[in-house]
Design an enzyme around this catalytic site. Structure first.
Site, PDB file in Angstrom:
ATOM      1  N   ASP A  48       0.861  -1.160  -0.171  1.00  0.00           N
ATOM      2  CA  ASP A  48       0.030  -0.169   0.241  1.00  0.00           C
ATOM      3  C   ASP A  48       0.594   1.275   0.229  1.00  0.00           C
ATOM      4  O   ASP A  48       0.575   2.164  -0.794  1.00  0.00           O
ATOM      5  CB  ASP A  48      -0.856  -0.130   1.141  1.00  0.00           C
ATOM      6  CG  ASP A  48      -2.109  -0.829   1.164  1.00  0.00           C
ATOM      7  OD1 ASP A  48      -2.432  -1.427   0.094  1.00  0.00           O
ATOM      8  OD2 ASP A  48      -2.809  -1.269   2.236  1.00  0.00           O
ATOM      9  N   LYS A 127     -13.638  -6.052   5.422  1.00  0.00           N
ATOM     10  CA  LYS A 127     -13.045  -6.268   3.989  1.00  0.00           C
ATOM     11  C   LYS A 127     -12.284  -7.706   4.319  1.00  0.00           C
ATOM     12  O   LYS A 127     -11.505  -7.643   5.046  1.00  0.00           O
ATOM     13  CB  LYS A 127     -12.056  -5.016   3.722  1.00  0.00           C
ATOM     14  CG  LYS A 127     -11.299  -5.367   2.239  1.00  0.00           C
ATOM     15  CD  LYS A 127     -10.520  -3.954   2.060  1.00  0.00           C
ATOM     16  CE  LYS A 127     -10.246  -4.047   0.484  1.00  0.00           C
ATOM     17  NZ  LYS A 127      -9.191  -5.045   0.397  1.00  0.00           N
TER      18      LYS A 127
HETATM   19  S1  IVH Z   1     -16.689  -3.931  -2.528  1.00  0.00           S
HETATM   20  C1  IVH Z   1     -15.805  -1.399  -6.791  1.00  0.00           C
HETATM   21  N1  IVH Z   1     -16.647  -5.465  -0.208  1.00  0.00           N
HETATM   22  O1  IVH Z   1     -11.510  -5.920  -1.925  1.00  0.00           O
HETATM   23  C2  IVH Z   1     -15.338  -2.459  -5.884  1.00  0.00           C
HETATM   24  N2  IVH Z   1     -14.687  -5.364  -2.018  1.00  0.00           N
HETATM   25  O2  IVH Z   1      -9.720  -3.459  -2.947  1.00  0.00           O
HETATM   26  C3  IVH Z   1     -16.403  -2.786  -4.785  1.00  0.00           C
HETATM   27  N3  IVH Z   1     -13.266  -6.950  -0.825  1.00  0.00           N
HETATM   28  O3  IVH Z   1     -10.835  -7.015  -5.061  1.00  0.00           O
HETATM   29  C4  IVH Z   1     -15.642  -3.750  -3.886  1.00  0.00           C
HETATM   30  N4  IVH Z   1     -14.028  -7.497   0.857  1.00  0.00           N
HETATM   31  O4  IVH Z   1     -12.761  -8.154  -3.954  1.00  0.00           O
HETATM   32  C5  IVH Z   1     -16.095  -4.973  -1.463  1.00  0.00           C
HETATM   33  N5  IVH Z   1     -16.798  -6.192   1.596  1.00  0.00           N
HETATM   34  C6  IVH Z   1     -16.441  -6.085   0.704  1.00  0.00           C
HETATM   35  C7  IVH Z   1     -14.994  -6.436   0.407  1.00  0.00           C
HETATM   36  C8  IVH Z   1     -14.298  -6.227  -0.854  1.00  0.00           C
HETATM   37  C9  IVH Z   1     -13.089  -7.573   0.316  1.00  0.00           C
HETATM   38  C10 IVH Z   1     -12.091  -6.987  -2.108  1.00  0.00           C
HETATM   39  C11 IVH Z   1     -12.714  -7.018  -3.313  1.00  0.00           C
HETATM   40  C12 IVH Z   1     -11.552  -6.175  -4.291  1.00  0.00           C
HETATM   41  C13 IVH Z   1     -10.761  -5.539  -3.025  1.00  0.00           C
HETATM   42  C14 IVH Z   1     -10.811  -4.276  -3.545  1.00  0.00           C
END
Ligand code: IVH
Length: 337
Positions: A48, A127
């Site tokens: 990051d 996340k």
């Molecule tokens: S929303 C438009 N929600 O994080 C993108 N992503 O940095 C919307 N991820 O590869 C993504 N948990 O696979 C979303 N609760 C969550 C998540 C999540 C893990 C991952 C996702 C993406 C990465 C983005």
């Protein structure tokens, strides 16, 4: 970040250009280790920091942004061991927030963009530290599963995904004719430890962490190997849909739950930034006991018409952000007393 790095405000244009070149190469190399080999060489926090420095230099020298800039790219090209799936809607990434102030700034940008009088409601959910998956259903039947790949196209892992117990092969009545569910495949701590033990006993490759184990297990050429791996999934969103799922993010996820997709139990609807930060702190405190890795909290504007108005900038939506947890403290090794 290494102390040898010069303050960005003191960089000359020549120095900035050569640093952007170095960062593009270095980030691409780490992307290959992370996404293609499922074996990262640096911590997420160090990665990051490289991306943040790249973005900050680009912000000061916009004329030096490279054609191969990491800010315009997510993930890695799909491996040619799998057929390519072009995503109906590109799969993008999320911007990061590292402090309460970053979260307040994010909410303020949303308020300003939408010209609101007060903060809108946001969802907040963990996340998940796994790998992104897209599951396409047509007339209620699973027809295709794809990894994120580079966001434009991913790998066709349909046969492997069909071996996961938690992913419905058929949806109950009432689902839109076309529905692409997006989520994260992950492995629990307990399953990860047991898998590594079995692998070691069999003289096979062990994995560095649950995320690599999940990615390595899903991206197997032989789906019967995936079938023996304890993979799980949480749905967090959608791609192409033939009819809107709901009017809000929170209701849409309730709808996915109703269609038998696992949705994270720690999804919360927050009325303001204070509630978002309270949920973040609660999850941070409970993090070690969840049984699976999370690396932050994702906040999303709840109203879907507002998400649509906010849209995207570069590789991330304006309506969502990932609030990262502080990196785990490095372990102190006591050599002698
Ligand atoms: S929303 C438009 N929600 O994080 C993108 N992503 O940095 C919307 N991820 O590869 C993504 N948990 O696979 C979303 N609760 C969550 C998540 C999540 C893990 C991952 C996702 C993406 C990465 C983005």
């Amino acid at each position: 970040m290494s102390p040898a790095l010069k303050d960005i405000s003191a960089l000359t244009a020549d120095e900035a250009a050569s640093e952007l070149e170095r960062l593009a190469r270095e980030i691409a190399l780490h992307d290959r280790h992370y996404y293609e080999k499922d074996a990262p060489k640096i911590s997420d926090a160090a990665y990051d920091a490289l991306r943040a420095r790249n973005a900050a230099i680009e912000a000061r020298f916009p004329e030096l942004v490279r054609a191969d800039s990491p800010s315009a790219r997510v993930g890695a090209r799909p491996s040619d061991q799998f057929a390519e799936v072009v995503h109906a809607l590109p799969k993008l990434s999320l911007g990061n927030a590292f402090s309460d102030e970053d979260v307040a700034d994010f909410a303020a940008r949303v308020v300003k963009f939408l010209n609101l009088k007060e903060e809108p409601a946001f969802t907040a959910e963990p996340k998940i530290d796994g790998l992104a998956i897209s599951l396409r259903y047509e007339n209620g039947v699973l027809v295709q599963a794809a990894t994120r790949g580079d966001g434009r196209a991913g790998e066709n892992v349909t046969a492997n995904i069909r071996t996961l117990d938690e992913i419905p092969e058929r949806l109950p009545g009432g689902a839109p004719e076309v529905l692409e569910v997006r989520g994260e495949v992950y492995m629990s701590h307990a399953d990860f430890a047991a898998l590594n033990k079995r692998q070691e006993a069999a003289g096979k490759k062990t994995y560095m962490n649950p995320r690599n184990a999940a990615a390595g297990s899903l991206r197997q050429i032989d789906p019967s190997v995936t079938a023996q791996r304890p993979l799980r999934v949480f749905g967090y969103g959608w791609g192409e849909v033939s009819a809107a799922l709901a009017e809000t993010q929170f209701q849409a996820l309730a709808r996915l739950r109703g269609l038998n997709f696992p949705v994270n139990p720690d999804l919360a609807l927050c009325a303001d930034v204070a509630a978002m930060l309270a949920h973040y702190r609660d999850l941070d405190a409970r993090r070690a006991g969840l049984g699976y890795d999370i690396d932050g909290v994702v906040y999303k504007v709840d109203r879907l018409d507002w998400q649509a108005r906010l849209g995207f900038v570069a590789r991330a939506p304006r309506w969502a952000i990932a609030h990262k947890f502080a990196a785990a403290q490095p372990m102190t090794v006591l050599n002698a007393i």
